[in-house]
Design an enzyme around this catalytic site. Sequence first.
Site, PDB file in Angstrom:
ATOM      1  N   GLY A  25      -1.946  -7.297   4.295  1.00 42.77           N
ATOM      2  CA  GLY A  25      -1.740  -6.772   5.635  1.00 42.77           C
ATOM      3  C   GLY A  25      -2.494  -5.491   5.908  1.00 42.77           C
ATOM      4  N   MET A  26      -2.777  -4.691   4.870  1.00 42.58           N
ATOM      5  CA  MET A  26      -3.409  -3.399   5.086  1.00 42.58           C
ATOM      6  C   MET A  26      -4.870  -3.359   4.661  1.00 42.58           C
ATOM      7  SD  MET A  26      -0.405  -0.676   4.171  1.00 42.58           S
ATOM      8  CE  MET A  26      -1.263   0.609   5.089  1.00 42.58           C
ATOM      9  N   GLY A  27      -5.393  -4.430   4.106  1.00 40.56           N
ATOM     10  CA  GLY A  27      -6.782  -4.394   3.695  1.00 40.56           C
ATOM     11  C   GLY A  27      -7.187  -5.649   2.962  1.00 40.56           C
ATOM     12  N   VAL A  29      -9.442  -7.111  -0.661  1.00 44.91           N
ATOM     13  CA  VAL A  29      -9.980  -6.792  -1.977  1.00 44.91           C
ATOM     14  C   VAL A  29     -11.238  -7.632  -2.178  1.00 44.91           C
ATOM     15  CG1 VAL A  29      -9.532  -6.657  -4.445  1.00 44.91           C
ATOM     16  CG2 VAL A  29      -7.654  -6.351  -2.821  1.00 44.91           C
ATOM     17  N   ASP A 137       5.362  -1.291  -7.525  1.00 45.15           N
ATOM     18  CA  ASP A 137       5.126  -2.710  -7.253  1.00 45.15           C
ATOM     19  C   ASP A 137       4.672  -3.437  -8.514  1.00 45.15           C
ATOM     20  OD1 ASP A 137       5.166  -4.954  -5.692  1.00 45.15           O
ATOM     21  OD2 ASP A 137       3.187  -4.642  -4.809  1.00 45.15           O
TER      22      ASP A 137
END
Length: 728
Positions: A25-27, A29, A137
């Site tokens: 959701g935020m980026g 890879v 996490d």
Amino acid sequence: MRPLHPTDPARIGGYRILGRLGAGGMGVVLLGRSSGGALAAVKLVRAEYADDPGFRVRFRREVAVARRVHSRWAVPVVDADTEAPAPWLATEFVPGPPLSDAVARAGGLPADSVRFLGARLAEALGAVHEAGLVHRDVKPANVLLATDGPRLIDFGIARALDDTVLTATDVVIGSPGFLSPEQAQGGHVGPPSDIFSLGCVLAYAATGRRPFGSGPVEAMLFRTVHDAADTAGVPDGLLPAITACLAKTPGDRPTAAQLRDALAQDAPGPWLPGGLLQLIAERSAQMLRLPDIEPTLATAPAAPPGPADTSPADSPPADSPPADTSPGDTSPARPRRRTLLAAAAATLVAGGTTTAWLLGETDRPGGRGAGPARPTLAIGLQADLSGPGQSVGRAQRDGALLAVEELSADKGQPFTFRLDEADDRGAAGPAAAAAARFAADPTVVAVLAATATAAVTAVLTPYDQAGLPVLTANDGDTTHVSRVYTCLRPNNAYQMRPVVEYLTARERGSTLVVDDGTPYGWQTTRFLSEALRAGRRPMTTATVAADADHGDLAREAVRTAAGVVLYGGGPSGAARLAAALSAAGHRGRVLATQAVHDPRFLREAGASAEGWLLVSTAVDPAAAPAPPAARAFDTAFRARHGGPAPLYAAEAYDAVHLLARCARDLGRPQVGRGDLLPTLRGTTHQGVSKAYAFERANGTYTGDGLFFYEVASGRFRLLGTRSATWPA
């Protein structure tokens, strides 16, 4: 790896983007490769999140702290740009699958594999916690499997980059089914939370099931807080440790160190089942088959017409790469080195305890020379001058001082130079104090630092905050990367490339690869091990602490007829291994890495060191095969300091000349640290020891810069700059 999307960038920083590894959701890879060939997982943050000032603050802080995490089992941050419109960071790429994929493919792992997994991940979390971080996490997708053990990823970045946020306010961050009760309730999250998550991961690895089931998020959160974990199927030998991790009360859980000790055991064979090892080997081979990227050699900006350059750096060594012929270096070289050194020596007033040398007195108004005063540039030298590494620190100080004297005595130079020194004793505390001093002094335009890995780790953040360029001549830690850091040698991993070539071309027997359990040992041996596996070369690996008994290892090398033993570690461990191999009757080849190029190895190993081969990034200036310019430097060094130039003196000498070259080529009457910072990495320079060129994005050295030695008659004998010079 998946294909790139049309909106994905072709380059990020100094990395060519090859494909997608994942997205959240935020980026996203991405798989990137530097111009030097290193693969990295590049995490690109979406621009809309980067517009949040609070995110920027967290991102800067956590990237800085994450760089302090040093564990063989935690994937390091190797590069980052926290100020880009879309911030990004790069971590070392591990080609193995995540634990989640391995369990989905093969089911629960054997008990010994889970025990090995847990001990290594506990060690990684211990390093994260010691750095002042909480992972937040720990889950199967954040555990990658390699042939020598697991790797924990995303440490220290979870708060800023997590893509599984369970509340809109970021109070709860983590992955349902693997987070702790305190996370589920939005309470205080500390190191015990990571231990609970690790307990969930180990239960999952052993059984193939989540210990708190699956289904709606709310149901999993409720069971995490109120229900006992489902540990049915966990082997009896693992049950006590995993149950302790899953205690509801944080204070009842073991620490990372206690869990590591509880799970520790010897692992004489492969730690994973054969099918998973084959999967890892296949993925590694795929990465090695990716097409090469042609390197781009950056050159210095053009210099305005001026006096001819008198720097000895413009006299190329015969067996080094060609000298720079870019527009930034059009002046002819002139053989004035000895004259200038004599002039410098005549004007100096030297003292053994002096901490700064101010040169160029004759150019000041009222001085003995004619003309206006030239501006003075201060270069800081931060080194271990009185601690365990003082031989290297003092060598660099003396080499840098010689360069400062020479440059300041040269009337053709637009600047005079001052060398300010600070003794950090090779320790983090004094190193941080030295960095604060240099960062606060606006006259210091660059720093040559430091001579110990712990000291480099401690100073990168303050120097980064001050925008102060940092050059290092002997440190090659692969995790030491920042916008201000430039490494003057190949890093610890890539010094092993010629060793792979040598073993492939010259040796037919099996290879025993030994590391000493330190970050350095892992960095130097990992590339070699993976390359040999990909080439299907017979090889075994072992990890033995430097102060341990190496007798069993030596006898095993003899029993298995290992043709080559390679040691990745420091001088004391190498000396112990040399004695043990000699006593066991080993007759094969023994190779070592950079850290063994140290007089302590010769003293401690004695006759058992004879015949060892090693790779080094330092040249012996007095040796016969050394570049001619290095031998001329050695002559000048003897005249100034009364003895032969020790290792790393020539490299420090080159560093000062490189900085002077950058300042001169700017063509400005005044030069500050902000001017040098963008110029340094774009400059190529022929030094007396080697040719220097760098990746613009991360300051990684891209030249050859390797020298090969053999221990003969109790000394290091320089063989040359190519592995073909090694004895058959």
